[in-house]
Design an enzyme around this catalytic site. Structure first.
Site, PDB file in Angstrom:
ATOM      1  N   ARG A  70       0.845  -1.194   0.000  1.00 46.79           N
ATOM      2  CA  ARG A  70       0.000   0.000   0.000  1.00 46.79           C
ATOM      3  C   ARG A  70       0.882   1.247   0.000  1.00 46.79           C
ATOM      4  O   ARG A  70       2.059   1.210   0.374  1.00 46.79           O
ATOM      5  CB  ARG A  70      -0.914   0.007   1.232  1.00 46.79           C
ATOM      6  CG  ARG A  70      -2.062  -1.001   1.136  1.00 46.79           C
ATOM      7  CD  ARG A  70      -3.010  -0.905   2.331  1.00 46.79           C
ATOM      8  NE  ARG A  70      -2.345  -1.286   3.556  1.00 46.79           N
ATOM      9  CZ  ARG A  70      -1.824  -0.452   4.433  1.00 46.79           C
ATOM     10  NH1 ARG A  70      -1.924   0.863   4.258  1.00 46.79           N
ATOM     11  NH2 ARG A  70      -1.222  -0.896   5.514  1.00 46.79           N
ATOM     12  N   TYR A 198      -1.564  -3.505  -7.029  1.00 51.06           N
ATOM     13  CA  TYR A 198      -1.300  -4.285  -5.830  1.00 51.06           C
ATOM     14  C   TYR A 198      -2.394  -4.215  -4.772  1.00 51.06           C
ATOM     15  O   TYR A 198      -2.824  -3.122  -4.381  1.00 51.06           O
ATOM     16  CB  TYR A 198       0.021  -3.819  -5.178  1.00 51.06           C
ATOM     17  CG  TYR A 198       0.414  -4.730  -4.064  1.00 51.06           C
ATOM     18  CD1 TYR A 198       1.093  -5.910  -4.325  1.00 51.06           C
ATOM     19  CD2 TYR A 198       0.021  -4.470  -2.759  1.00 51.06           C
ATOM     20  CE1 TYR A 198       1.396  -6.797  -3.308  1.00 51.06           C
ATOM     21  CE2 TYR A 198       0.324  -5.347  -1.743  1.00 51.06           C
ATOM     22  CZ  TYR A 198       1.014  -6.509  -2.017  1.00 51.06           C
ATOM     23  OH  TYR A 198       1.308  -7.381  -1.009  1.00 51.06           O
ATOM     24  N   GLY A 199      -2.784  -5.341  -4.244  1.00 52.73           N
ATOM     25  CA  GLY A 199      -3.594  -5.505  -3.020  1.00 52.73           C
ATOM     26  C   GLY A 199      -4.523  -4.359  -2.705  1.00 52.73           C
ATOM     27  O   GLY A 199      -5.388  -3.975  -3.506  1.00 52.73           O
ATOM     28  N   LYS A 207      -9.768  -2.426   1.424  1.00 50.77           N
ATOM     29  CA  LYS A 207      -9.500  -1.289   2.307  1.00 50.77           C
ATOM     30  C   LYS A 207     -10.267  -0.041   1.858  1.00 50.77           C
ATOM     31  O   LYS A 207     -10.759   0.724   2.684  1.00 50.77           O
ATOM     32  CB  LYS A 207      -7.994  -1.028   2.377  1.00 50.77           C
ATOM     33  CG  LYS A 207      -7.199  -2.184   2.994  1.00 50.77           C
ATOM     34  CD  LYS A 207      -7.706  -2.495   4.343  1.00 50.77           C
ATOM     35  CE  LYS A 207      -7.123  -3.603   5.168  1.00 50.77           C
ATOM     36  NZ  LYS A 207      -5.908  -4.258   4.976  1.00 50.77           N
ATOM     37  N   HIS A 227     -10.774  -2.536  11.205  1.00 47.64           N
ATOM     38  CA  HIS A 227      -9.663  -3.380  10.728  1.00 47.64           C
ATOM     39  C   HIS A 227      -9.450  -4.503  11.742  1.00 47.64           C
ATOM     40  O   HIS A 227      -8.458  -4.518  12.473  1.00 47.64           O
ATOM     41  CB  HIS A 227      -8.405  -2.508  10.595  1.00 47.64           C
ATOM     42  CG  HIS A 227      -7.268  -3.142   9.872  1.00 47.64           C
ATOM     43  ND1 HIS A 227      -5.963  -2.754  10.066  1.00 47.64           N
ATOM     44  CD2 HIS A 227      -7.220  -4.129   8.937  1.00 47.64           C
ATOM     45  CE1 HIS A 227      -5.153  -3.469   9.284  1.00 47.64           C
ATOM     46  NE2 HIS A 227      -5.893  -4.311   8.600  1.00 47.64           N
ATOM     47  N   SER A 249      -1.547  -3.587  10.231  1.00 53.79           N
ATOM     48  CA  SER A 249      -1.155  -4.451   9.120  1.00 53.79           C
ATOM     49  C   SER A 249       0.104  -5.246   9.467  1.00 53.79           C
ATOM     50  O   SER A 249       1.060  -4.689  10.018  1.00 53.79           O
ATOM     51  CB  SER A 249      -0.891  -3.596   7.884  1.00 53.79           C
ATOM     52  OG  SER A 249      -2.054  -2.862   7.575  1.00 53.79           O
ATOM     53  N   CYS A 251       0.530  -7.513  11.704  1.00 56.66           N
ATOM     54  CA  CYS A 251       0.753  -7.670  13.141  1.00 56.66           C
ATOM     55  C   CYS A 251      -0.017  -8.844  13.728  1.00 56.66           C
ATOM     56  O   CYS A 251      -0.250  -8.907  14.935  1.00 56.66           O
ATOM     57  CB  CYS A 251       0.404  -6.383  13.870  1.00 56.66           C
ATOM     58  SG  CYS A 251       1.584  -5.071  13.512  1.00 56.66           S
ATOM     59  N   ASP A 276      -9.463  -9.867   8.582  1.00 55.75           N
ATOM     60  CA  ASP A 276      -8.947  -8.512   8.323  1.00 55.75           C
ATOM     61  C   ASP A 276      -9.945  -7.395   8.625  1.00 55.75           C
ATOM     62  O   ASP A 276      -9.545  -6.331   9.062  1.00 55.75           O
ATOM     63  CB  ASP A 276      -8.486  -8.412   6.859  1.00 55.75           C
ATOM     64  CG  ASP A 276      -7.539  -7.245   6.598  1.00 55.75           C
ATOM     65  OD1 ASP A 276      -6.557  -7.103   7.349  1.00 55.75           O
ATOM     66  OD2 ASP A 276      -7.778  -6.478   5.648  1.00 55.75           O
ATOM     67  N   ARG A 365       2.134 -12.084  -0.666  1.00 51.61           N
ATOM     68  CA  ARG A 365       0.785 -12.402  -0.181  1.00 51.61           C
ATOM     69  C   ARG A 365       0.207 -13.631  -0.869  1.00 51.61           C
ATOM     70  O   ARG A 365       0.595 -13.978  -1.992  1.00 51.61           O
ATOM     71  CB  ARG A 365      -0.146 -11.216  -0.470  1.00 51.61           C
ATOM     72  CG  ARG A 365       0.221  -9.926   0.237  1.00 51.61           C
ATOM     73  CD  ARG A 365      -0.518  -9.755   1.522  1.00 51.61           C
ATOM     74  NE  ARG A 365       0.011  -8.677   2.346  1.00 51.61           N
ATOM     75  CZ  ARG A 365      -0.574  -8.261   3.468  1.00 51.61           C
ATOM     76  NH1 ARG A 365      -1.690  -8.822   3.883  1.00 51.61           N
ATOM     77  NH2 ARG A 365      -0.034  -7.307   4.188  1.00 51.61           N
TER      78      ARG A 365
HETATM   79  P1  GTP Z   1      -2.458  -7.729   7.242  1.00 53.53           P
HETATM   80  O1  GTP Z   1      -2.954  -8.738   6.281  1.00 53.53           O
HETATM   81  O2  GTP Z   1      -1.365  -6.866   6.694  1.00 53.53           O
HETATM   82  O3  GTP Z   1      -3.542  -6.890   7.840  1.00 53.53           O
HETATM   83  O4  GTP Z   1      -1.662  -8.526   8.418  1.00 53.53           O
HETATM   84  P2  GTP Z   1      -2.155  -9.426   9.656  1.00 53.53           P
HETATM   85  O5  GTP Z   1      -2.461  -8.544  10.817  1.00 53.53           O
HETATM   86  O6  GTP Z   1      -3.188 -10.382   9.235  1.00 53.53           O
HETATM   87  O7  GTP Z   1      -0.805 -10.197  10.057  1.00 53.53           O
HETATM   88  P3  GTP Z   1      -0.403 -11.748   9.864  1.00 53.53           P
HETATM   89  O8  GTP Z   1      -1.228 -12.668  10.715  1.00 53.53           O
HETATM   90  O9  GTP Z   1      -0.349 -12.047   8.438  1.00 53.53           O
HETATM   91  O10 GTP Z   1       1.071 -11.739  10.476  1.00 53.53           O
HETATM   92  C1  GTP Z   1       2.090 -10.890   9.981  1.00 53.53           C
HETATM   93  C2  GTP Z   1       3.448 -11.426  10.368  1.00 53.53           C
HETATM   94  O11 GTP Z   1       3.562 -11.531  11.784  1.00 53.53           O
HETATM   95  C3  GTP Z   1       3.725 -12.813   9.795  1.00 53.53           C
HETATM   96  O12 GTP Z   1       5.049 -12.880   9.325  1.00 53.53           O
HETATM   97  C4  GTP Z   1       3.527 -13.735  10.990  1.00 53.53           C
HETATM   98  O13 GTP Z   1       4.305 -14.901  10.901  1.00 53.53           O
HETATM   99  C5  GTP Z   1       3.920 -12.854  12.185  1.00 53.53           C
HETATM  100  N1  GTP Z   1       3.144 -13.198  13.400  1.00 53.53           N
HETATM  101  C6  GTP Z   1       1.805 -13.411  13.478  1.00 53.53           C
HETATM  102  N2  GTP Z   1       1.438 -13.739  14.740  1.00 53.53           N
HETATM  103  C7  GTP Z   1       2.560 -13.720  15.487  1.00 53.53           C
HETATM  104  C8  GTP Z   1       2.834 -13.986  16.883  1.00 53.53           C
HETATM  105  O14 GTP Z   1       1.951 -14.289  17.683  1.00 53.53           O
HETATM  106  N3  GTP Z   1       4.133 -13.859  17.273  1.00 53.53           N
HETATM  107  C9  GTP Z   1       5.132 -13.510  16.405  1.00 53.53           C
HETATM  108  N4  GTP Z   1       6.366 -13.415  16.883  1.00 53.53           N
HETATM  109  N5  GTP Z   1       4.914 -13.275  15.084  1.00 53.53           N
HETATM  110  C10 GTP Z   1       3.650 -13.377  14.631  1.00 53.53           C
HETATM  111  C1  SPV Z   2      -3.061  -4.492   5.080  1.00 58.04           C
HETATM  112  O1  SPV Z   2      -2.098  -3.828   4.645  1.00 58.04           O
HETATM  113  O2  SPV Z   2      -3.601  -4.245   6.180  1.00 58.04           O
HETATM  114  C2  SPV Z   2      -3.574  -5.626   4.287  1.00 58.04           C
HETATM  115  C3  SPV Z   2      -3.058  -5.835   2.943  1.00 58.04           C
HETATM  116  O3  SPV Z   2      -4.447  -6.330   4.763  1.00 58.04           O
HETATM  117  S1  SPV Z   2      -3.794  -4.777   1.780  1.00 58.04           S
HETATM  118  O4  SPV Z   2      -4.880  -5.491   1.134  1.00 58.04           O
HETATM  119  O5  SPV Z   2      -2.764  -4.443   0.775  1.00 58.04           O
HETATM  120  O6  SPV Z   2      -4.307  -3.609   2.421  1.00 58.04           O
HETATM  121 MN    MN Z   3      -5.042  -5.660   6.903  1.00 59.04          MN
END
Ligand code: GTP
Ligand code: SPV
Ligand code: MN
Length: 580
Positions: A70, A198-199, A207, A227, A249, A251, A276, A365
């Site tokens: 983004r 992209y995304g 979003k 979110h 994002s 996290c 999400d 992704r």
């Molecule tokens: P968006 O799609 O961008 O909104 O991200 P998200 O909030 O869904 O995050 P996602 O679950 O994809 O995790 C993002 C990164 O954090 C990945 O590389 C995971 O492996 C890592 N991660 C997720 N949960 C944990 C956790 O509990 N501990 C640690 N250390 N890393 C984590």
């Molecule tokens: C984020 O960035 O929080 C995502 C990926 O979930 S995107 O669809 O690119 O916003």
């Molecule tokens: Mn997100």
């Protein structure tokens, strides 16, 4: 297929006159159309088929190397008055925004096909769902929208019934970052996006619509567009609590939404509703109910493996589109943290060379339909959504924020949400690892002034005595050695269990100025090797650090000026005083 709905037909005609496409295709959303689009993209090189024996129906897309995340600095909210967009958004007047975008869109689709994509955010038959139409010149966007939303004829029928829809116009343009803009016109319920494929920049249902436009509509109509993941936690007696969590994002939302309980927690089950976005409404009885407007996942690939996220690992073994991962010598997708195989070709299509950096992009992704998820909840498609017991905010913080704490009441919880800070990630272009305020994980996504948004959140306290309890978590606390103190992933269930026990008022807690913390022994540590010292660091607060934190939150809130709700200011002052 075309529309009987004349405002839609009229808009498509107008856009075609401006953008000059070679052909117009109305998407039906059926499987044959999907297969045709995939075939067309493997022919023209937009997609490459991955190893069809080990990864059936999986494809790889490599986006332009300048177009991998983004672009918050190029994302605008265009309201008549700048103050309505707030200090949290880049602003342009709607007239200037349209003039700028229409100049860029003129002739932008020459030689290309214009796809008309009707979609429904939320179950087709839910009163909480909302529809939109995305016009795009990207077949990649069309197939992603098919996986991520209820796309095609059924959505068009609902649009014809409802009479209204969000207009989203998208073109990949020439991918020049100088001519890349993502513009939102909340007062007109429309979006224009150019220069990125992209995304979140290009899949406008996500979003742009389901958060920026929907948050604006939600305030006017008395609901919330957030979110947040939505997850069901079933205890060994078969009782399920639903929890909604807002983390910034990259996290941990997708991972928490499909968590696998550790072996030491027998009988616990976790069900995914969404990973999400959540749309939250108060029902007639005052219960806050959530639906997931999406029907697929656009998830972070790196770090996904058998141990961290077995559900996701299984789910992306078939019928998945990968974007910007690497490939192995036998044409399987590869990414950092896969723990299997080795990269041969990197995310830019070059022979892998560690001197060029990571093999897969940090923000690579997967796109996959929610039905592929082994933990998909049977209530995920329920028109009325699910009742929410707890709202959990969180951030990625090396220090300061403890593993978990509970706000004392709704008003305090709104302050906890408004004060969320988190290290920046690869989901947005720009520096990674810089702590910034990301209120309610909505900094990039709130379609109006945050001060008005907090006032809207606060207003729920007068509307229901049965609101969810509010918590804050941090899975990313680090020790002196830079290692995470908490194992995270499946073990996060232990923290969710404490949260549920607090909701059921079955466990006491330690009261502090910042909220309630778990008492020693109240988080189930069976089978877990975290030292007592680390656990006490995770579950205690440093008052000096927190005095500075609460002061910094006060300064941040004041930057919103006159519109900042007094209630929020008072809450910050109350805590500052208690900390002394
Ligand atoms: P968006 O799609 O961008 O909104 O991200 P998200 O909030 O869904 O995050 P996602 O679950 O994809 O995790 C993002 C990164 O954090 C990945 O590389 C995971 O492996 C890592 N991660 C997720 N949960 C944990 C956790 O509990 N501990 C640690 N250390 N890393 C984590
Ligand atoms: C984020 O960035 O929080 C995502 C990926 O979930 S995107 O669809 O690119 O916003
Ligand atoms: Mn997100």
């Amino acid at each position: 297929m075309t529309a009987n709905h004349s405002p839609l037909r009229k808009w498509v005609d107008e856009v075609a006159r401006l953008t000059q496409p070679e052909a117009i295709h109305w998407c039906t959303g059926d499987d044959e159309e999907f297969a045709d689009l995939i075939r067309q993209m493997t022919d023209d090189g937009t997609l490459a088929a991955l190893n069809q024996d080990s990864y059936p129906n999986c494809y790889l897309h490599l986006s332009d190397p300048s177009d991998v995340a983004r672009v918050e600095h190029l994302t605008y909210v265009c309201t008549e008055r700048q103050i309505d967009a707030g200090p949290n958004n880049h602003w342009m007047s709607p007239a200037d925004g349209h003039a700028k975008m229409d100049a860029l869109f003129a002739g932008a689709m020459r030689g290309r096909t214009l796809y008309v994509i009707p979609y429904c955010m939320g179950p087709i038959d839910s009163p909480y769902s909302r529809c939109g139409v995305e016009i795009t010149d990207s077949a990649y966007v069309a197939v992603n929208m098919k996986l991520m939303t209820r796309m095609g004829s059924a959505a068009l029928a609902r649009i014809e019934r409802d009479g209204s829809f969000v207009k989203g116009l998208h073109s990949t343009g020439d991918l020049d970052p100088e001519r890349r803009f993502i513009m939102h016109y909340p007062e007109e319920l429309s979006i224009k996006s150019i220069g990125s494929g992209y995304g979140g920049n290009a899949l406008l249902g996500k979003k742009c619509h389901a958060l920026r436009i929907a948050s604006y509509q939600a305030r006017k109509e008395g609901w919330l567009a957030e979110h947040m993941l939505i997850v069901g936690i079933e205890n060994p007696h078969g009782e399920t609590h639903y929890i909604a969590c807002a983390f910034p994002s990259a996290c941990g939302k997708t991972n928490l939404a499909m968590l696998i309980p550790p072996e030491s927690q027998p009988g616990w089950k976790v069900w995914t509703l969404g990973d999400d976005i959540a749309w939250l409404h108060l029902d007639d009885g005052g219960t806050l109910r959530a639906i997931n407007p999406e029907s697929g996942y656009f998830g972070v690939v790196p770090g996904t493996n058998e141990e961290t996220n077995r559900n996701a690992y299984a789910m992306i073994r078939h019928d998945t589109i990968f974007t910007n991962v690497a490939r192995t010598a036998n044409n399987e997708p590869w990414w950092e943290g896969k723990n299997e195989g080795a990269p041969a070709i990197d995310w830019q299509g070059r022979p892998y060379d560690p001197a060029n950096g990571k093999a897969a992009h940090a923000n690579s992704r997967f796109t996959v339909a929610a039905q592929n998820n082994p933990a998909y909840s049977r209530l995920a498609e329920a028109p009325q959504g699910v009742p929410i017991s707890a709202i959990v905010f969180g951030g990625r913080r090396k220090s300061v924020a403890p593993l978990v704490y509970q706000a004392k009441n709704w008003r305090h919880g709104v302050l906890v949400g408004a004060g969320v800070a988190s290290e920046t990630t690869a989901a947005n272009v720009g520096k990674v690892g810089v702590v910034r305020r990301d209120p309610m994980a909505m900094k990039p996504f709130c379609g109006y002034n945050f001060a008005d948004y907090w006032a809207h959140w606060l207003s729920f306290a007068d509307r229901s005595p049965r609101l969810p309890k509010i918590f804050h978590v941090n899975w990313f606390r680090q020790g002196q050695d830079g290692k995470f103190l908490w194992p995270g992933f499946g073990d996060n269930l232990r923290v969710l269990r404490w949260i549920i026990e607090r909701c059921e008022e079955r466990v006491a807690a330690v009261e502090t100025a910042i909220g309630y913390l778990p008492a020693s022994g109240d988080i189930d540590m069976t089978g877990l090797a975290v030292s007592d010292d680390d656990m006490s660091a995770l579950t205690s607060i440093d008052e000096d650090e927190w005095r500075a934190e609460i002061d910094a939150i006060g300064v941040y809130l004041e930057s919103y000026g006159e519109r900042l709700p007094d209630e929020l200011r008072a809450e910050q002052k109350r805590i500052a005083k208690e900390l002394g």
